[in-house]
Write a protein that holds these residues in place. Structure first.
Motif, short mmCIF file in Angstrom:
data_model
loop_
_atom_site.label_atom_id
_atom_site.label_comp_id
_atom_site.label_asym_id
_atom_site.label_seq_id
_atom_site.Cartn_x
_atom_site.Cartn_y
_atom_site.Cartn_z
N LYS A 68 0.83 -1.20 0.00
CA LYS A 68 0.00 0.00 0.00
C LYS A 68 0.86 1.25 0.00
CE LYS A 68 -1.21 0.72 4.89
NZ LYS A 68 -2.32 0.70 5.83
N THR A 69 0.22 2.36 -0.32
CA THR A 69 0.86 3.66 -0.31
C THR A 69 0.32 4.43 0.88
OG1 THR A 69 1.09 3.64 -2.71
CG2 THR A 69 1.25 5.79 -1.62
N VAL A 70 1.24 4.98 1.68
CA VAL A 70 0.86 5.72 2.88
C VAL A 70 1.32 7.17 2.73
CG1 VAL A 70 1.16 5.86 5.38
CG2 VAL A 70 1.10 3.63 4.27
N HIS A 71 0.40 8.10 2.91
CA HIS A 71 0.71 9.53 2.88
C HIS A 71 0.88 9.99 4.33
CE1 HIS A 71 -0.17 10.05 -1.42
NE2 HIS A 71 -0.97 9.03 -1.20
N ILE A 72 2.04 10.54 4.66
CA ILE A 72 2.35 10.91 6.03
C ILE A 72 2.53 12.43 6.12
CG2 ILE A 72 3.93 10.58 7.97
CD1 ILE A 72 4.68 7.87 6.70
N PRO A 73 1.64 13.10 6.89
CA PRO A 73 1.78 14.55 7.05
C PRO A 73 2.99 14.89 7.92
CG PRO A 73 0.00 13.75 8.44
CD PRO A 73 0.50 12.57 7.62
N VAL A 74 3.46 16.10 7.81
CA VAL A 74 4.63 16.60 8.55
C VAL A 74 4.59 16.19 10.02
CG1 VAL A 74 5.73 18.71 9.41
CG2 VAL A 74 5.07 18.55 7.03
N ALA A 75 3.44 16.37 10.66
CA ALA A 75 3.32 16.11 12.10
C ALA A 75 3.60 14.66 12.46
CB ALA A 75 1.93 16.50 12.59
N ASP A 76 3.34 13.72 11.55
CA ASP A 76 3.59 12.30 11.81
C ASP A 76 4.87 11.81 11.15
OD1 ASP A 76 1.30 11.99 13.38
OD2 ASP A 76 0.05 11.56 11.63
N ALA A 77 5.63 12.76 10.56
CA ALA A 77 6.90 12.41 9.93
C ALA A 77 8.02 12.95 10.82
CB ALA A 77 6.95 12.98 8.51
N TYR A 78 8.77 13.94 10.32
CA TYR A 78 9.88 14.51 11.10
C TYR A 78 9.56 15.85 11.71
CZ TYR A 78 12.54 10.65 9.30
OH TYR A 78 12.99 9.39 9.01
N GLY A 79 8.27 16.24 11.67
CA GLY A 79 7.84 17.48 12.28
C GLY A 79 8.20 18.69 11.43
N PRO A 80 7.73 19.86 11.88
CA PRO A 80 8.04 21.08 11.13
C PRO A 80 9.50 21.48 11.30
CG PRO A 80 6.84 21.61 13.13
CD PRO A 80 6.90 20.11 13.05
N SER A 81 10.00 22.24 10.36
CA SER A 81 11.35 22.78 10.46
C SER A 81 11.35 23.84 11.56
CB SER A 81 11.75 23.38 9.12
OG SER A 81 13.09 23.79 9.14
N ASP A 82 12.36 23.82 12.42
CA ASP A 82 12.45 24.73 13.56
C ASP A 82 13.58 25.73 13.32
OD1 ASP A 82 12.81 26.00 16.02
OD2 ASP A 82 12.80 24.14 17.18
N GLU A 83 13.24 26.99 13.16
CA GLU A 83 14.24 28.03 12.91
C GLU A 83 15.25 28.16 14.07
OE1 GLU A 83 15.03 29.80 10.15
OE2 GLU A 83 13.58 28.48 9.21
N ASN A 84 14.89 27.69 15.27
CA ASN A 84 15.81 27.71 16.41
C ASN A 84 16.95 26.72 16.25
OD1 ASN A 84 14.46 29.75 17.92
ND2 ASN A 84 12.93 28.23 18.51
N LEU A 85 16.85 25.86 15.24
CA LEU A 85 17.90 24.87 14.98
C LEU A 85 18.78 25.27 13.79
CD1 LEU A 85 15.88 21.58 15.58
CD2 LEU A 85 17.47 22.73 17.13
N VAL A 86 18.68 26.54 13.39
CA VAL A 86 19.53 27.09 12.33
C VAL A 86 20.51 28.05 13.00
CG1 VAL A 86 19.58 28.46 10.21
CG2 VAL A 86 17.70 26.84 10.61
N PHE A 87 21.81 27.82 12.76
CA PHE A 87 22.85 28.58 13.45
C PHE A 87 23.80 29.24 12.46
CE2 PHE A 87 21.67 24.85 15.92
CZ PHE A 87 21.26 25.42 17.12
N GLN A 88 24.27 30.42 12.80
CA GLN A 88 25.25 31.12 11.97
C GLN A 88 26.55 31.25 12.76
OE1 GLN A 88 23.20 34.75 10.91
NE2 GLN A 88 22.24 33.74 9.16
N PHE A 89 27.66 31.05 12.06
CA PHE A 89 28.98 31.14 12.67
C PHE A 89 29.87 32.03 11.83
CE2 PHE A 89 27.32 27.00 13.96
CZ PHE A 89 27.53 27.04 15.33
N ASN A 90 30.72 32.80 12.48
CA ASN A 90 31.74 33.57 11.78
C ASN A 90 32.84 32.62 11.34
OD1 ASN A 90 30.55 36.12 12.14
ND2 ASN A 90 31.38 36.25 14.21
N LYS A 91 33.31 32.79 10.11
CA LYS A 91 34.39 31.93 9.61
C LYS A 91 35.64 32.05 10.49
CE LYS A 91 33.34 31.36 4.72
NZ LYS A 91 33.76 31.68 3.35
#
Length: 142
Positions: free
Chosen positions: A58-81
């Motif tokens: 069968k084919t299963v359609h999985i929404p974001v909430a039941d997959a890996y969740g929404p992307s969280d901007e708090n997990l994006v980091f910037q570093f100076n070279k």
């Protein structure tokens, strides 16, 4: 025999984004084996297999909430070279390991942007924020 919580199952699968791009497949490999309801796979994959019978496809359609969740901007980091090792040739898409705390916890991150003065890395799962589609075949139930 229907697959139920607590059963050890083996499945063949192909995982796709909603645009049809394949991101993973068990084709040419051994089937994926795990215990239903144990949290070893994403919730939507687990619930999609529950109730299937051996040999069923069968084919299963999985929404974001039941997959890996929404992307969280708090997990994006910037570093100076200037704060980073100079011997690493950073490239967009490059996978790195970032130390999250003083206790040795390591988090995989992906380089998402490079500028003259810095880099941006994303610690979200690469499939976060995506609805997923899985084609699944139940191979066995133990």
């Amino acid at each position: 025999m229907q697959a139920k919580t607590g059963d050890k199952v083996r499945v063949h699968y192909t995982g796709k984004l909603t645009n049809g791009v394949v991101f993973d497949s068990s084709a040419g490999r051994e089937p994926l084996e795990f215990t239903l309801g144990s949290g070893m796979v994403i919730a939507g994959f687990d619930s999609g297999i529950t109730g299937m019978q051996i040999g069923e496809k069968k084919t299963v359609h999985i929404p974001v909430a039941d997959a890996y969740g929404p992307s969280d901007e708090n997990l994006v980091f910037q570093f100076n070279k200037s704060d980073l090792p100079q011997d690493i040739p950073f490239e967009i898409g490059m996978q790195l390991n970032m130390h999250a705390d003083g206790e040795g916890q390591v988090i995989p991150v992906t380089v998402t942007d490079i500028t003259e003065t810095g880099i941006t890395v994303d610690a979200n799962h690469p499939l976060a924020g995506q609805d997923l589609v899985f084609e699944i075949e139940l191979v066995s139930v133990n």
